[in-house]
Motif scaffolding. Sequence first.
Motif, short mmCIF file in Angstrom:
data_model
loop_
_atom_site.label_atom_id
_atom_site.label_comp_id
_atom_site.label_asym_id
_atom_site.label_seq_id
_atom_site.Cartn_x
_atom_site.Cartn_y
_atom_site.Cartn_z
N GLU A 1 8.16 -32.45 -33.56
CA GLU A 1 7.69 -32.93 -34.87
C GLU A 1 8.53 -32.30 -35.96
OE1 GLU A 1 5.49 -35.24 -35.46
OE2 GLU A 1 4.28 -35.38 -33.65
N LYS B 1 -1.10 -38.81 -26.60
CA LYS B 1 -1.89 -39.94 -27.10
C LYS B 1 -1.20 -41.24 -26.76
CE LYS B 1 -0.59 -39.70 -32.03
NZ LYS B 1 -1.09 -39.82 -33.39
N GLN C 1 1.25 -35.87 -29.76
CA GLN C 1 1.94 -37.16 -29.85
C GLN C 1 2.13 -37.86 -28.51
OE1 GLN C 1 2.62 -38.87 -32.56
NE2 GLN C 1 3.37 -40.54 -31.29
N ARG D 1 4.85 -47.41 -32.41
CA ARG D 1 5.78 -46.68 -31.55
C ARG D 1 6.74 -47.60 -30.81
NH1 ARG D 1 3.40 -42.53 -34.19
NH2 ARG D 1 1.19 -42.38 -33.64
N HIS E 1 9.49 -38.86 -35.94
CA HIS E 1 9.70 -38.23 -34.64
C HIS E 1 10.38 -39.27 -33.77
CE1 HIS E 1 6.23 -40.50 -33.48
NE2 HIS E 1 5.40 -39.76 -34.20
N1 ASP Z 1 2.37 -36.98 -34.39
C1 ASP Z 1 2.63 -37.34 -35.76
C2 ASP Z 1 2.47 -36.12 -36.64
O1 ASP Z 1 1.89 -35.14 -36.24
C3 ASP Z 1 1.71 -38.37 -36.28
C4 ASP Z 1 1.86 -39.69 -35.61
O2 ASP Z 1 2.97 -40.21 -35.56
O3 ASP Z 1 0.82 -40.20 -35.19
O4 ASP Z 1 2.89 -36.15 -37.78
#
Ligand code: ASP
Length: 580
Positions: A175, A202, A199, A480, A440
């Motif tokens: 991140e 999920k 990330q 994504r 990311h």
């Molecule tokens: N994982 C990302 C963040 O922590 C958020 C996301 O893309 O859902 O900023």
Amino acid sequence: MSWRDLMCGEPRPDHVGQTLTLAGWADTRRDHGGLVFVDLRDHTGVTQLVINPERSSAAAEAAKEVRNEFVLRARGELVARAPETVNAAMATGEVELHVDELEIVSRSTPLPFQLDEEGVDETTRLRYRWLDLRTDRMQRNLRLSGVVVSAIRRRMEELGFVDLWTPSMTRATPEGARDFLVPVRLQPGTFFALPQSPQIFKQLFMISGFDRYYQIATCFRDEDLRADRQFEFRQLDVELAFAEREDVLHVLEEAVRASFEALEREPPPAPFSRLGWDEVMRRFGSDKPDLRFDLEIQDGTDVTRASQFGVFADAPCVRFLVAPKAFTRGELARLEELAKEWGAKGLAYLVVDESGEVRSPIAKFLSETERAAFAAPPGSTVLFGAGEARAVARVLGLLRLHLGQELGLVDESRNEFLWVIDFPLFEWDDDTETWTFSHHPFTGVAEGHDELIETDPGAALSMAYDLVWNGIELGSGSIRIHRQDVQQRVFRALGLTDEEAQEKFGFLLDALRMGAPPHGGFAMGLDRFVMLVAGEPNIREVIAFPKVSSGSDPLTGAPAPVAGEQLRELGIRLVDETPA
Ligand code: ASP
């Protein structure tokens, strides 16, 4: 025996005549020559205890010993106060407890600070956090945090989201920050990383068929601490399968609105505004613009192409702000100093004084067309930025914020929620001279921009979006990449060889090969959100046990050295045991 019949903030005239037991902390104690008054406090308020030796000599004896913050249990009769002693400022101000029994349940040493003391040094507050948390401010903030979290959970569950847990000991999740590492005794020389976010997990849930995931997730990022940043913080973490961007944004709008509703505040109207990244950078010089005031950046590039003023003619981009004040030389010098700190070479300006007269060292170089383009009303100043577009945006964006505060342009009564959409996919990293991700590496590529990954990475847009509240970023998300081949190409564009990608993210690439639905999500910084809801300037005011900016915790003294034996077990030897 019951410890208490009512909370300290509850007694009312209705209870007069009842025998009640109350328990709490001695907030204040006043001795009026034998008659002792104690304000007994808990988080609901205070009730005045009256301890009269003629009513109970034992209670009066005990009352002599009472000091601030002793824990007491008092039993007595609730009595209406005489009209002249009613305290209208107190919810319980019409009554008092005439004490028959007073028990000192627990004593307190003299306090390092009084609970109502102003300006107590923060390290002292954190060192004695259990006391600090007794203050109205901290009780209010942490309880408000609880209300927000519970409202969000409720709304997420109404919307069909499932709360799923993900590990805290895992592989690095990129991140953009440094990782905290956990050495592993069973495999010396190897380390878990604490997740910067859940990330990848999920995304795996989406591939597993849990199509609506959420979690109040703790994230760990080794970054310099700031007013709105801690090493560990909570996110409302969300992911949806078979979802478009609008589906995700709607869920977050609901979470925000549910929080406002739970706090009995007018929720911000949905849908929130949406503006493209390119547009906000141009108009506000920031990807998290504060929309509570106008003062927009204007473009003067076209009119300055053939300028006699070399700085303008040579710059790829010339933009300006019209500040509603005719600044003095001294003020302009100060603004120029700031602009230089932000990376500008200087700060060209045109001051239009109250009579409409223009004062400026550059005016003589400007053509009629330029003057017409920069025309501003009397009592204003045109401030210019000239150079590369990104640098100009940064300087004018910061200047805009500075002027917004300094000239009192910000309308504090407004709540401006904004979605910034259509971010670039990559950013150029001057230090490493490589493309790096803007969000990311799992962020989806905007429709039709696939080819640009290889041919013109800087021009490729992503499917990322940020939520901004009054100029503060609340969080980010994206639709994504759900195709393994596209993910692989993005890794390559980021400079990872296929072997490196396989080594670091092989499990994700494998999963993307086995039936990955389209998906997207978001993460909102929960503590940051609570900080703003609470109107606090600092995230430490809404976190029970935070770290100070040096990264340590004054309460427990962490981080702390560990015994040599423990290090040996972990296969760790310190290079220098006495760090400077
Ligand atoms: N994982 C990302 C963040 O922590 C958020 C996301 O893309 O859902 O900023």
